[in-house]
Enzyme design. Sequence first.
Site, PDB file in Angstrom:
ATOM      1  N   SER A 166     -16.706  -1.431   5.436  1.00  8.54           N
ATOM      2  CA  SER A 166     -17.243  -0.311   5.635  1.00  8.54           C
ATOM      3  C   SER A 166     -17.636  -0.248   7.482  1.00  8.54           C
ATOM      4  CB  SER A 166     -18.513   0.308   4.941  1.00  8.54           C
ATOM      5  OG  SER A 166     -18.898   1.919   5.283  1.00  8.54           O
ATOM      6  N   ASP A 190     -11.998  -0.411   3.615  1.00 11.92           N
ATOM      7  CA  ASP A 190     -12.503   0.853   3.890  1.00 11.92           C
ATOM      8  C   ASP A 190     -13.188   1.318   4.744  1.00 11.92           C
ATOM      9  OD1 ASP A 190     -11.871   3.658   2.310  1.00 11.92           O
ATOM     10  OD2 ASP A 190     -13.815   3.353   1.121  1.00 11.92           O
ATOM     11  N   GLU A 201      -9.726   4.782  19.991  1.00  9.50           N
ATOM     12  CA  GLU A 201      -9.541   3.187  19.485  1.00  9.50           C
ATOM     13  C   GLU A 201      -9.868   1.795  19.622  1.00  9.50           C
ATOM     14  OE1 GLU A 201      -5.103   2.348  20.421  1.00  9.50           O
ATOM     15  OE2 GLU A 201      -4.392   3.101  18.208  1.00  9.50           O
ATOM     16  N   HIS A 275     -15.561   3.266  -2.672  1.00 11.05           N
ATOM     17  CA  HIS A 275     -15.988   2.857  -1.758  1.00 11.05           C
ATOM     18  C   HIS A 275     -15.554   1.191  -2.223  1.00 11.05           C
ATOM     19  CE1 HIS A 275     -16.957   3.044   2.549  1.00 11.05           C
ATOM     20  NE2 HIS A 275     -18.298   2.174   2.863  1.00 11.05           N
ATOM     21  N   GLN A 446      12.309  -3.939  -9.783  1.00 15.25           N
ATOM     22  CA  GLN A 446      13.481  -3.446  -8.418  1.00 15.25           C
ATOM     23  C   GLN A 446      14.740  -3.393  -9.404  1.00 15.25           C
ATOM     24  OE1 GLN A 446      13.361  -2.487  -5.147  1.00 15.25           O
ATOM     25  NE2 GLN A 446      11.738  -2.317  -6.028  1.00 15.25           N
ATOM     26  N   LYS A 447      14.664  -3.702 -11.090  1.00 14.25           N
ATOM     27  CA  LYS A 447      15.478  -3.202 -11.833  1.00 14.25           C
ATOM     28  C   LYS A 447      15.779  -1.461 -12.191  1.00 14.25           C
ATOM     29  CE  LYS A 447      15.799  -8.173 -13.728  1.00 14.25           C
ATOM     30  NZ  LYS A 447      15.681  -9.053 -15.050  1.00 14.25           N
ATOM     31  N   LYS A 448      17.679  -1.356 -12.633  1.00 10.07           N
ATOM     32  CA  LYS A 448      17.554   0.194 -12.764  1.00 10.07           C
ATOM     33  C   LYS A 448      17.875   0.221 -14.489  1.00 10.07           C
ATOM     34  CE  LYS A 448      18.220   1.835  -8.439  1.00 10.07           C
ATOM     35  NZ  LYS A 448      19.388   2.489  -6.991  1.00 10.07           N
TER      36      LYS A 448
HETATM   37  C1  LIG Z   1      -8.162  -3.498  23.225  1.00  8.18           C
HETATM   38  O1  LIG Z   1      -7.457  -2.206  22.868  1.00  8.18           O
HETATM   39  C2  LIG Z   1      -7.101  -1.541  23.418  1.00  8.18           C
HETATM   40  C3  LIG Z   1      -6.820  -0.100  23.899  1.00  8.18           C
HETATM   41  O2  LIG Z   1      -6.210   0.061  21.692  1.00  8.18           O
HETATM   42  C4  LIG Z   1      -6.021  -1.466  23.734  1.00  8.18           C
HETATM   43  O3  LIG Z   1      -5.601  -0.952  24.996  1.00  8.18           O
HETATM   44  C5  LIG Z   1      -5.860  -3.702  24.222  1.00  8.18           C
HETATM   45  O4  LIG Z   1      -4.869  -4.227  24.261  1.00  8.18           O
HETATM   46  C6  LIG Z   1      -6.843  -4.869  23.443  1.00  8.18           C
HETATM   47  N1  LIG Z   1      -7.660  -5.358  24.279  1.00  8.18           N
HETATM   48  C7  LIG Z   1      -7.098  -7.018  23.611  1.00  8.18           C
HETATM   49  C8  LIG Z   1      -8.000  -8.100  24.152  1.00  8.18           C
HETATM   50  O5  LIG Z   1      -6.966  -6.547  22.441  1.00  8.18           O
END
Ligand SMILES: *[C@@H]1O[C@H](CO)[C@@H](O)[C@H](O)[C@H]1NC(C)=O
Length: 497
Positions: A166, A190, A201, A275, A446-448
């Site tokens: 979380s 999750d 990010e 969750h 993966q057998k058919k």
């Molecule tokens: C941290 O995150 C940023 C954005 O995703 C990325 O550009 C950067 O390389 C990251 N730094 C490390 C040390 O992982």
Amino acid sequence: MHLLPHPPPLCFRQQKIFFCSLFFSLLYVFCALTAEGENNFEGIESKFSLRTPADPDEDVCYLVPGQVNSLAQCNFNHTSKTFVVIHGWTVTGMYESWVPKLVDALYKREPDSNVIVVDWLVRAQQHYPVSAAYTRLVGKDVATFIDWLEEEFNYPLNNLHLLGYSLGAHAAGIAGNLTKKKVNRITGLDPAGPTFEYADELTRLSPDDAQFVDVLHTYTRGSPDRSIGIQKPVGHIDIYPNGGGFQPGCNLGEALRLIAEKGFGDVDQLVKCSHERSIHLFIDSLLNEEKPSMAYRCNTKEAFEKGLCLSCRKNRCNNLGYKVNRVRTKRNTKMYLKTRAQMPYKVFHYQVKIHFFGKTNMTKTDQPFLISLYGTLDESENIAFTLPEVSSNKTFSFLIYTEVDIGDLLMLKLQWEKDTFFSWSDWWTPFTFDIQRIRVKSGETQKKVVFCSRDGTSRLGKGEEAAIFVKCSEQPINRKRGGTKKASKENSAHESA
Ligand SMILES: *[C@@H]1O[C@H](CO)[C@@H](O)[C@H](O)[C@H]1NC(C)=O
Ligand SMILES: *[C@@H]1O[C@H](CO)[C@@H](O)[C@H](O)[C@H]1NC(C)=O
Ligand SMILES: *[C@@H]1O[C@H](CO)[C@@H](O)[C@H](O)[C@H]1NC(C)=O
Ligand SMILES: *[C@@H]1O[C@H](CO)[C@@H](O)[C@H](O)[C@H]1NC(C)=O
């Protein structure tokens, strides 16, 4: 608030207090964030408890960044793997019951490892947005701790696996982004959705945060801004068990049964059922090594439901959980699977393809069928499924699954059920299709297998007896012995359908 016509005065005052304390809490987080220092061990509020196999549910010994002795005191093993478990938001201010279960499972699978539980309970029991904002500080604490292990003791970060649930998943991601060297793996269980679905990010879990990031999405129901779990893929591999929205065994009926059995004490548990399933799926992968759940790459949930994604070519399938194959693709990989409602969660997936011959033009929607599979090891009878559409002279593909390991398939029965309600059209129009072959592909092996009607063609009537199909005598031999050109043409047409 002002939309309420006559707010009761007491309630109104309580809300004011709520928003007031929320404001000051956020202000505190903001101040704390702007006052970040360099490798300042003083500022660390998270605690790092090294649990033991004998006592998986107790904090008996803390590793303290800056205190070199604490590692020896807690019997930290410098040569083995380390798991860092990061919990999420908590209403009660206490660890949830899954924590010792995960610790125990990690030690059962890797007895020599170090399993560390990050205690950020104080910050985790605030109002949700406050705790969500704290993930940044928790991540920073964890990164400082990891850098200390690496710099002070030369501990290889290749041995480090962070597991966050979380909000803890985002804390793990932030930690991974702040460490000086990259950690080996982060598993997001999750990851929380609210305030993170549209976050950039840097403030949430992302594939950049570790050498390898795998994510389980188990409670992503509703619109993106309402979903408990984050909906978008945030790792190298993102697995959506049962579509990711909601998990089997977590419905209201199940809840009532549990309440009847265990009383209301576990209601909290029921709310979080889907969750928390992410954690139990991971525990399953640690404990039930001989029953690994397979997930399959697919662009959409809908295509998976049609059974179109059971391929293992070019890393299209993978193990869920601990023994995942590290496949790092440029774009996020979404994977799907079905599971049981309890541990062990593994099921066996099959794609079934049927061509429905019909003399007259006929299309029917939402048709209920039962299919029974018989194999070398076992059988699974009356697996129910609904076809959204059936029409004359068309091929339909769909997914079925069963808990039973049937072995190699030998025989198949198909039954077209009556509608559950009385329908006049069923009464005076006999609905029938003719079926010659049924093609079945197993995801796990993966057998058919191609099944043939014993009489060349079987009639499938709505509300009538099941039609029986047996494994066709070897296809290539058939063809050599002069199987008609028409038949082999039709085969290849099905193959490409
Ligand atoms: C941290 O995150 C940023 C954005 O995703 C990325 O550009 C950067 O390389 C990251 N730094 C490390 C040390 O992982
Ligand atoms: C540390 O772990 C290694 C395996 O990684 C094991 O061989 C060794 O016995 C462990 N040391 C102690 C003191 O438990
Ligand atoms: C379906 O195909 C069969 C032969 O393959 C044909 O006899 C029949 O008329 C077709 N049905 C319809 C509705 O076109
Ligand atoms: C079935 O419908 C298709 C197009 O909808 C038509 O071309 C075909 O002739 C019809 N077949 C019969 C047997 O009515």
